[in-house]
Motif scaffolding. Structure first.
Motif, mmCIF file in Angstrom:
data_model
loop_
_atom_site.group_PDB
_atom_site.id
_atom_site.type_symbol
_atom_site.label_atom_id
_atom_site.label_comp_id
_atom_site.label_asym_id
_atom_site.label_seq_id
_atom_site.Cartn_x
_atom_site.Cartn_y
_atom_site.Cartn_z
ATOM 1 N N GLN A 124 -16.829 29.286 9.801
ATOM 2 C CA GLN A 124 -16.583 29.462 8.371
ATOM 3 C C GLN A 124 -17.164 28.332 7.538
ATOM 4 O OE1 GLN A 124 -16.058 32.286 7.509
ATOM 5 N NE2 GLN A 124 -13.907 32.797 7.317
ATOM 6 N N ILE A 125 -17.050 27.106 8.032
ATOM 7 C CA ILE A 125 -17.596 25.984 7.264
ATOM 8 C C ILE A 125 -19.093 26.176 7.061
ATOM 9 C CG2 ILE A 125 -18.089 23.505 7.319
ATOM 10 C CD1 ILE A 125 -15.366 23.087 8.555
ATOM 11 N N ARG A 140 -20.770 28.782 6.807
ATOM 12 C CA ARG A 140 -21.075 29.818 5.810
ATOM 13 C C ARG A 140 -21.125 29.227 4.412
ATOM 14 N NH1 ARG A 140 -17.254 34.737 6.339
ATOM 15 N NH2 ARG A 140 -18.751 35.580 4.855
ATOM 16 N N TYR A 141 -20.370 28.149 4.188
ATOM 17 C CA TYR A 141 -20.281 27.581 2.852
ATOM 18 C C TYR A 141 -20.886 26.186 2.733
ATOM 19 C CZ TYR A 141 -17.116 31.456 2.296
ATOM 20 O OH TYR A 141 -16.588 32.714 2.266
ATOM 21 N N LEU A 142 -20.892 25.431 3.827
ATOM 22 C CA LEU A 142 -21.351 24.046 3.766
ATOM 23 C C LEU A 142 -22.471 23.771 4.758
ATOM 24 C CD1 LEU A 142 -17.896 22.238 3.498
ATOM 25 C CD2 LEU A 142 -19.500 22.726 1.662
ATOM 26 N N GLY A 161 -25.260 19.688 -1.109
ATOM 27 C CA GLY A 161 -25.187 20.321 -2.425
ATOM 28 C C GLY A 161 -26.551 20.521 -3.061
ATOM 29 N N ARG A 216 -30.483 21.567 4.583
ATOM 30 C CA ARG A 216 -29.664 22.030 5.708
ATOM 31 C C ARG A 216 -29.361 20.862 6.645
ATOM 32 N NH1 ARG A 216 -29.078 27.219 7.151
ATOM 33 N NH2 ARG A 216 -29.251 26.653 9.340
#
Length: 92
Positions: free
Chosen positions: A56-57, A59-61, A65, A69
């Motif tokens: 899950q991380i 997918r977002y992080l 910012g 990658r």
């Protein structure tokens, strides 16, 4: 071969990843945990990459910012190792 650097770092990707790890509380705490809890077969950096890219991380992080990658091959291995060595020294 160019000898140019980016704000004293090997390149933009290395500088950007280091900047985010050093200035974002969640990323810095994640890096500290990776130093403390990495398995014998992995480095703190490879554990950090796995934590940031998988599940899950990831997918977002999965990137800083600014869009670099965490598994970008342009991130300089010597300099990222030095960053995690500094974190290890802080924990000692």
């Amino acid at each position: 071969m160019s000898t140019a650097t980016y704000n004293g770092w090997a390149n933009y990707e290395t500088w950007n990843a280091s900047l985010w790890i050093g200035n974002d509380e969640f990323l810095y705490n994640t890096a500290k945990a990776c130093v403390e809890f990495c398995a014998p077969w992995e480095t703190p950096w490879t554990k950090f990459q796995r934590c940031m890219m998988d599940g899950q991380i990831g997918r977002y992080l999965g990137a800083t910012g600014d869009g670099v990658r965490w598994d970008d091959p342009a991130i300089n291995s010597c300099e990222r190792g030095a960053l995690f060595e500094e974190i290890e020294e802080e924990l000692s």
